[in-house]
Scaffold this motif. Structure first.
Motif, mmCIF file in Angstrom:
data_model
loop_
_atom_site.group_PDB
_atom_site.id
_atom_site.type_symbol
_atom_site.label_atom_id
_atom_site.label_comp_id
_atom_site.label_asym_id
_atom_site.label_seq_id
_atom_site.Cartn_x
_atom_site.Cartn_y
_atom_site.Cartn_z
ATOM 1 N N ASN A 290 -7.238 1.767 8.722
ATOM 2 C CA ASN A 290 -6.462 2.092 9.097
ATOM 3 C C ASN A 290 -5.453 2.199 10.197
ATOM 4 O O ASN A 290 -4.942 1.818 10.500
ATOM 5 N N ARG A 291 -7.319 1.669 11.099
ATOM 6 C CA ARG A 291 -6.836 1.150 12.420
ATOM 7 C C ARG A 291 -6.195 0.172 13.240
ATOM 8 O O ARG A 291 -5.316 0.086 13.503
ATOM 9 N N LEU A 292 -6.253 -0.700 11.846
ATOM 10 C CA LEU A 292 -5.655 -2.287 12.076
ATOM 11 C C LEU A 292 -4.669 -2.133 11.134
ATOM 12 O O LEU A 292 -3.981 -2.621 12.130
ATOM 13 N N ALA A 293 -4.249 -0.690 10.696
ATOM 14 C CA ALA A 293 -3.170 -1.178 10.078
ATOM 15 C C ALA A 293 -2.144 -0.352 11.085
ATOM 16 O O ALA A 293 -0.819 -0.487 10.152
ATOM 17 N N GLU A 294 -2.623 0.590 11.585
ATOM 18 C CA GLU A 294 -1.354 0.742 12.178
ATOM 19 C C GLU A 294 -1.340 0.295 13.215
ATOM 20 O O GLU A 294 -0.002 0.369 13.865
ATOM 21 N N LEU A 295 -1.629 -0.257 14.097
ATOM 22 C CA LEU A 295 -1.951 -1.242 15.377
ATOM 23 C C LEU A 295 -1.034 -2.543 14.498
ATOM 24 O O LEU A 295 0.052 -2.752 15.717
ATOM 25 N N GLN A 296 -0.926 -3.164 13.518
ATOM 26 C CA GLN A 296 -0.099 -3.908 12.483
ATOM 27 C C GLN A 296 1.025 -3.419 13.096
ATOM 28 O O GLN A 296 2.373 -3.600 13.461
ATOM 29 N N SER A 297 1.282 -2.269 12.199
ATOM 30 C CA SER A 297 2.717 -1.691 12.006
ATOM 31 C C SER A 297 3.712 -1.398 14.040
ATOM 32 O O SER A 297 4.719 -1.496 13.877
ATOM 33 N N ARG A 298 2.378 -1.211 14.462
ATOM 34 C CA ARG A 298 3.424 -0.507 15.929
ATOM 35 C C ARG A 298 4.173 -1.406 16.941
ATOM 36 O O ARG A 298 4.645 -1.313 17.315
ATOM 37 N N VAL A 299 2.998 -2.552 16.053
ATOM 38 C CA VAL A 299 3.603 -3.576 16.983
ATOM 39 C C VAL A 299 4.449 -4.238 16.505
ATOM 40 O O VAL A 299 5.705 -5.009 17.063
ATOM 41 N N MET A 300 4.714 -4.527 15.463
ATOM 42 C CA MET A 300 6.029 -5.321 14.478
ATOM 43 C C MET A 300 7.205 -4.428 14.834
ATOM 44 O O MET A 300 8.223 -5.084 15.267
ATOM 45 N N GLN A 301 7.050 -2.949 14.468
ATOM 46 C CA GLN A 301 7.721 -2.027 14.832
ATOM 47 C C GLN A 301 8.583 -2.600 16.755
ATOM 48 O O GLN A 301 10.153 -2.495 16.610
ATOM 49 N N THR A 302 8.043 -2.539 17.375
ATOM 50 C CA THR A 302 7.931 -2.980 18.736
ATOM 51 C C THR A 302 8.684 -3.951 19.157
ATOM 52 O O THR A 302 9.898 -3.817 19.612
ATOM 53 N N LEU A 303 8.328 -5.409 18.421
ATOM 54 C CA LEU A 303 8.754 -6.079 18.630
ATOM 55 C C LEU A 303 10.042 -6.305 18.062
ATOM 56 O O LEU A 303 11.647 -6.647 18.256
ATOM 57 N N ALA A 304 10.545 -5.732 16.752
ATOM 58 C CA ALA A 304 11.598 -5.658 15.562
ATOM 59 C C ALA A 304 12.179 -5.102 16.246
ATOM 60 O O ALA A 304 13.482 -5.536 16.235
ATOM 61 N N ALA A 305 12.150 -4.393 17.107
ATOM 62 C CA ALA A 305 13.550 -3.167 17.606
ATOM 63 C C ALA A 305 14.478 -3.730 18.744
ATOM 64 O O ALA A 305 15.219 -3.260 18.650
#
Length: 367
Positions: A290-305
């Motif tokens: 879950n922690r890795l999935a959350e980090l993945q989501s945050r990184v992807m969203q930050t860049l995609a923004a």
């Protein structure tokens, strides 16, 4: 009958038609004691050259791969098309020069009934032959056949211009040989450059057709276990040999055995349906931690923004190695990749302190 056999058969038909037309013209020319018609017959024999080049090119392209040419000799077809296009260009330039000479120094051509009959027969034969060969070339996706068919059609157009000029000359006594010839020559030269563009682009490495890109991505996405398709690249080594690669997203809980089976099914289908020798790379989507999935989501969203980022994929994080890597596809307006990477690293770094961040700039080769 396979593709190469059809190309060779069509080319032999082209040679036969030109030889028969040359024979007809030669016979008429000899009977009518017309040197012009006899010379035109010789010209028809030279027109068979484009078909002969197509046959030779197709035969050579069938040579099996060897150590120096592991992908075979399929690209020889493109060289055949280039040669024929150059022949068309040469014919157009020669015709333009002769037409300009006639404009500057006009002559009064004389036409006989026999000559007009020969002209009409030549137009009909060349139109039928050109349309047939070009249509087969389009069906078989053969640039050489398309160029050969176009060559025959241009011959028909030039001859038709001669017929029109003869009609105007007989009716009104006005010679338009030079003007009509010049106009048609310009059209032929332009078409010659267009014919040259297609095989040259194939040799240089043209982009993948949008329809094929969409089809491949859809087919791969439809496989169970695939959750995204990226980085599609396709290299053309001739009409029958294509080498490609792409990446797919799979869940990180998928076993190596299941991934092996999935990639094997994808590569088999790509070869059977499209003739593509495909290499499939793997990106792992974090789902188990879950922690890795959350980090993945945050990184992807930050860049995609960011508005200048078209796509984000290929996320990878290793706590053991203290390394994070992610791939981005920038908008076409981005020209300074290094500056972009620095900006993106600065965005992500606060999310993973004391971690080496790597941002890989991917370029879109398929859309």
């Amino acid at each position: 009958m396979d593709r190469n056999s059809q190309i060779i058969r069509t080319s032999w038909i082209g040679i036969a038609a030109n030889v028969l037309l040359a024979g007809f013209k030669a016979a008429v020319g000899i009977l009518a004691s017309s040197v012009a018609i006899v010379m035109d017959a010789v010209n028809n024999l030279s027109d068979a050259l484009s078909s002969a080049i197509t046959i030779i090119g197709t035969k050579l392209s069938q040579r099996p791969a060897d150590r120096k040419h592991p992908f075979g000799f399929g690209r020889i077809e493109y060289f055949s098309a280039i040669i024929i296009a150059v022949i068309v260009l040469s014919a157009g330039i020669t015709s333009l020069i002769e037409s300009v000479k006639k404009i500057i120094h006009p002559t009064q051509p004389s036409y006989t009934t026999v000559m007009l009959i020969v002209i009409v027969v030549a137009i009909v034969v060349k139109l039928v032959l050109g349309q047939y060969v070009k249509r087969k070339g389009e069906q078989l996706k053969s640039d050489a056949l398309i160029a050969s068919g176009s060559d025959a059609l241009f011959d028909a157009v030039i001859t038709l211009a001669t017929l029109i000029s003869a009609g105007i000359m007989l009716l009104w006594g006005v010679s338009l040989d030079g003007i009509l010839g010049a106009l048609i020559s310009v059209v032929i030269i332009n078409a010659g450059f267009e014919m040259l563009a297609s095989p040259v682009n194939e040799l240089l490495g043209t982009s993948i057709p949008a329809e094929l890109t969409s089809q491949i991505k859809k087919e791969v996405s439809d496989f169970e276990g695939v959750h995204g398709v990226y980085d599609l690249i396709l290299h053309n080594y001739g009409p029958d040999v294509k080498i490609g690669s792409l990446h797919i997203n799979v869940y990180d809980t998928m076993s190596a055995h299941d991934i092996h089976g999935l990639t094997r099914r994808i590569t088999t289908q790509m070869f059977e349906r499209h003739g593509i020798i495909m290499t499939v790379g793997i990106y792992a989507l974090a789902t188990g931690d879950n922690r890795l999935a959350e980090l993945q989501s945050r990184v992807m969203q930050t860049l995609a923004a960011r508005k200048d980022i078209v796509q984000v994929h290929g996320f990878y994080y290793s706590a053991k190695d203290k390394m994070l890597s992610v791939d981005v596809v920038p908008d076409i307006s981005v020209h300074d990749d290094a500056a972009l990477v620095n900006q993106l690293v600065d965005k992500i770094q606060p999310l993973v302190p004391d971690t080496h961040v790597v941002v890989v700039v991917d370029h879109n080769y398929s859309e």
